[in-house]
Scaffold this motif. Structure first.
Motif, PDB file in Angstrom:
ATOM      1  N   ARG A  65      -2.433  28.833 -13.517  1.00 55.12           N
ATOM      2  CA  ARG A  65      -2.743  30.047 -14.276  1.00 55.12           C
ATOM      3  C   ARG A  65      -4.151  29.958 -14.869  1.00 55.12           C
ATOM      4  NH1 ARG A  65       1.335  33.255 -18.279  1.00 55.12           N
ATOM      5  NH2 ARG A  65      -0.071  34.956 -18.853  1.00 55.12           N
ATOM      6  N   GLU A  66      -4.491  28.786 -15.364  1.00 57.54           N
ATOM      7  CA  GLU A  66      -5.824  28.586 -15.943  1.00 57.54           C
ATOM      8  C   GLU A  66      -6.920  28.720 -14.889  1.00 57.54           C
ATOM      9  OE1 GLU A  66      -5.559  24.764 -17.720  1.00 57.54           O
ATOM     10  OE2 GLU A  66      -4.255  25.419 -19.374  1.00 57.54           O
ATOM     11  N   GLN A  67      -6.580  28.492 -13.634  1.00 56.09           N
ATOM     12  CA  GLN A  67      -7.561  28.595 -12.552  1.00 56.09           C
ATOM     13  C   GLN A  67      -7.696  30.023 -12.026  1.00 56.09           C
ATOM     14  OE1 GLN A  67      -6.811  25.622  -9.526  1.00 56.09           O
ATOM     15  NE2 GLN A  67      -6.579  23.985 -11.031  1.00 56.09           N
ATOM     16  N   GLY A  68      -6.852  30.928 -12.521  1.00 60.08           N
ATOM     17  CA  GLY A  68      -6.982  32.335 -12.178  1.00 60.08           C
ATOM     18  C   GLY A  68      -6.547  32.706 -10.773  1.00 60.08           C
ATOM     19  N   VAL A  69      -5.448  32.125 -10.303  1.00 63.57           N
ATOM     20  CA  VAL A  69      -4.970  32.451  -8.960  1.00 63.57           C
ATOM     21  C   VAL A  69      -4.266  33.809  -8.950  1.00 63.57           C
ATOM     22  CG1 VAL A  69      -4.733  30.031  -8.305  1.00 63.57           C
ATOM     23  CG2 VAL A  69      -2.775  31.228  -9.304  1.00 63.57           C
ATOM     24  N   ASP A  70      -4.182  34.408  -7.755  1.00 66.89           N
ATOM     25  CA  ASP A  70      -3.540  35.710  -7.588  1.00 66.89           C
ATOM     26  C   ASP A  70      -2.054  35.600  -7.245  1.00 66.89           C
ATOM     27  OD1 ASP A  70      -6.010  37.252  -7.867  1.00 66.89           O
ATOM     28  OD2 ASP A  70      -6.557  36.392  -5.925  1.00 66.89           O
ATOM     29  N   ALA A  71      -1.634  34.445  -6.763  1.00 65.14           N
ATOM     30  CA  ALA A  71      -0.240  34.219  -6.382  1.00 65.14           C
ATOM     31  C   ALA A  71      -0.004  32.721  -6.306  1.00 65.14           C
ATOM     32  CB  ALA A  71       0.069  34.866  -5.036  1.00 65.14           C
ATOM     33  N   ILE A  72       1.259  32.324  -6.410  1.00 60.24           N
ATOM     34  CA  ILE A  72       1.621  30.902  -6.358  1.00 60.24           C
ATOM     35  C   ILE A  72       2.804  30.699  -5.413  1.00 60.24           C
ATOM     36  CG2 ILE A  72       2.593  28.957  -7.645  1.00 60.24           C
ATOM     37  CD1 ILE A  72       1.088  29.761 -10.050  1.00 60.24           C
ATOM     38  N   VAL A  73       2.746  29.608  -4.654  1.00 59.46           N
ATOM     39  CA  VAL A  73       3.871  29.200  -3.812  1.00 59.46           C
ATOM     40  C   VAL A  73       4.252  27.763  -4.168  1.00 59.46           C
ATOM     41  CG1 VAL A  73       4.671  28.768  -1.460  1.00 59.46           C
ATOM     42  CG2 VAL A  73       3.164  30.722  -1.922  1.00 59.46           C
ATOM     43  N   TRP A  74       5.535  27.556  -4.438  1.00 65.61           N
ATOM     44  CA  TRP A  74       6.080  26.203  -4.601  1.00 65.61           C
ATOM     45  C   TRP A  74       6.207  25.637  -3.194  1.00 65.61           C
ATOM     46  CZ3 TRP A  74       6.830  21.606  -5.936  1.00 65.61           C
ATOM     47  CH2 TRP A  74       8.033  20.899  -5.843  1.00 65.61           C
ATOM     48  N   ALA A  75       5.251  24.792  -2.815  1.00 71.72           N
ATOM     49  CA  ALA A  75       5.128  24.322  -1.442  1.00 71.72           C
ATOM     50  C   ALA A  75       6.003  23.108  -1.182  1.00 71.72           C
ATOM     51  CB  ALA A  75       3.664  24.030  -1.123  1.00 71.72           C
ATOM     52  N   CYS A  76       7.286  23.336  -1.214  1.00 71.35           N
ATOM     53  CA  CYS A  76       8.248  22.269  -0.942  1.00 71.35           C
ATOM     54  C   CYS A  76       9.532  22.917  -0.431  1.00 71.35           C
ATOM     55  CB  CYS A  76       8.515  21.457  -2.208  1.00 71.35           C
ATOM     56  SG  CYS A  76       9.631  20.056  -1.956  1.00 71.35           S
ATOM     57  N   THR A  77       9.869  22.666   0.829  1.00 77.78           N
ATOM     58  CA  THR A  77      11.072  23.287   1.386  1.00 77.78           C
ATOM     59  C   THR A  77      12.329  22.677   0.781  1.00 77.78           C
ATOM     60  OG1 THR A  77       9.811  23.091   3.464  1.00 77.78           O
ATOM     61  CG2 THR A  77      11.891  24.277   3.541  1.00 77.78           C
ATOM     62  N   SER A  78      12.465  21.361   0.912  1.00 76.90           N
ATOM     63  CA  SER A  78      13.691  20.712   0.437  1.00 76.90           C
ATOM     64  C   SER A  78      13.852  20.817  -1.067  1.00 76.90           C
ATOM     65  CB  SER A  78      13.720  19.245   0.863  1.00 76.90           C
ATOM     66  OG  SER A  78      12.573  18.552   0.404  1.00 76.90           O
ATOM     67  N   GLY A  79      12.732  20.851  -1.802  1.00 77.31           N
ATOM     68  CA  GLY A  79      12.794  20.977  -3.259  1.00 77.31           C
ATOM     69  C   GLY A  79      13.069  22.385  -3.724  1.00 77.31           C
ATOM     70  N   SER A  80      13.280  23.308  -2.778  1.00 79.49           N
ATOM     71  CA  SER A  80      13.699  24.660  -3.139  1.00 79.49           C
ATOM     72  C   SER A  80      15.082  24.973  -2.557  1.00 79.49           C
ATOM     73  CB  SER A  80      12.650  25.709  -2.713  1.00 79.49           C
ATOM     74  OG  SER A  80      12.195  25.522  -1.397  1.00 79.49           O
ATOM     75  N   PHE A  81      15.291  24.752  -1.241  1.00 82.59           N
ATOM     76  CA  PHE A  81      16.595  25.118  -0.676  1.00 82.59           C
ATOM     77  C   PHE A  81      17.735  24.263  -1.212  1.00 82.59           C
ATOM     78  CE2 PHE A  81      15.178  22.258   2.947  1.00 82.59           C
ATOM     79  CZ  PHE A  81      16.181  21.303   2.846  1.00 82.59           C
ATOM     80  N   VAL A  82      17.433  23.066  -1.727  1.00 85.48           N
ATOM     81  CA  VAL A  82      18.492  22.204  -2.248  1.00 85.48           C
ATOM     82  C   VAL A  82      19.189  22.840  -3.450  1.00 85.48           C
ATOM     83  CG1 VAL A  82      17.112  20.861  -3.893  1.00 85.48           C
ATOM     84  CG2 VAL A  82      19.017  19.770  -2.710  1.00 85.48           C
ATOM     85  N   PHE A  83      18.523  23.810  -4.088  1.00 84.86           N
ATOM     86  CA  PHE A  83      19.115  24.521  -5.225  1.00 84.86           C
ATOM     87  C   PHE A  83      20.022  25.670  -4.798  1.00 84.86           C
ATOM     88  CE2 PHE A  83      15.591  22.301  -7.108  1.00 84.86           C
ATOM     89  CZ  PHE A  83      15.957  22.066  -8.428  1.00 84.86           C
ATOM     90  N   GLY A  84      20.078  25.969  -3.493  1.00 84.29           N
ATOM     91  CA  GLY A  84      20.839  27.128  -3.040  1.00 84.29           C
ATOM     92  C   GLY A  84      20.034  28.395  -3.249  1.00 84.29           C
TER      93      GLY A  84
END
Length: 250
Positions: A65-84
């Protein structure tokens, strides 16, 4: 004015894929990467739940946020789908709230990319152990996608995945295509894939989607950078569709 896309990337394994994508994308897009905390490098469910924990991701989101990005992606497949599905939605929503910009994750990016290609049947060539890979199968099932086959390479650490030679990675994916699959999915952002996209599609004769590829594509969608991009596979060749202002399935 160019788009600036932020990526939350766990640890250090294939982070140099992002400068490679940056070069292929051209000068109108900036990719900014923040390394998030990985207390234990293991493709194991309990470790992955920690890697994708809200405290870890929010810290990285505040930095971006401090870097002023326009969008963010959590770039981790297993660290996202493991939550359902619902857990991954809550995770992405939390990142977006912390950063104040649209946010998603690699797992949702795979689903959105397959849908964009108009496909419904996929083969999976996963580097993970089988029990983790089966959770990706279940996640895709919640999205209404049919998994025609799933191959697991059984690699426990991201560090080891990052060390796979390009020829070895290409052969693993090519060997685990399925004749009924319309698209081949290669999860795991720890795998270097920027240089493999064109060779894989040429060999298999169908679209191939890799984790870092769809993460970048999703970031472009969210940031509204929609032009076609050569050299990045079928997914990018016809342009990137703009993300809807409201996506109720998210």
């Amino acid at each position: 004015m160019g788009a600036s896309i932020g990526f939350l990337y766990p640890g250090y394994s294939a982070e140099d894929d992002y400068p490679a994508f940056q070069e292929l994308l051209g000068g109108d897009v900036t990719l900014r990467l923040v390394h998030t905390l990985m207390r234990e490098d293991a493709h194991r469910v309990d470790a992955l739940l920690d890697v994708g924990g809200a405290d870890v991701l929010e810290a990285g989101a505040h930095t971006l946020r401090e870097q002023g990005v326009d969008a963010i992606v959590w770039a981790c497949t297993s660290g996202s789908f493991v939550f359902g599905w619902e857990g991954a939605k809550k995770q992405a929503d939390g990142v977006g709230a912390a950063a104040g910009v649209p946010a998603s994750s690699t797992s949702f990016a795979f689903v959105d990319a397959v849908n964009h290609l108009g496909a419904g049947r996929v083969a999976i060539a996963a580097t993970y152990p089988d029990d983790v890979a089966q959770r990706f199968v279940a996640f895709l099932g919640e999205a209404g996608l049919e998994v025609t086959s799933m191959a697991s390479r059984g690699i426990v650490t991201a560090a080891e995945v990052g060390e796979l030679a390009p020829a070895e990675a290409l052969e693993f994916v090519a060997m685990n295509d399925h004749p009924d699959a319309e698209v081949v999915l290669v999860p795991d952002t720890a795998l270097h894939s920027a240089a493999l996209l064109e060779p894989l599609e040429e060999r298999l004769g169908k679209p191939v989607l890799t984790a870092n590829q769809v993460s970048v594509w999703q970031g472009l969608r969210l940031a509204g950078a929609t032009g076609p991009r050569p050299g990045l596979g079928t997914l990018f060749s016809a342009g990137v569709p703009a993300a809807l202002a409201t996506e109720p399935d998210r």
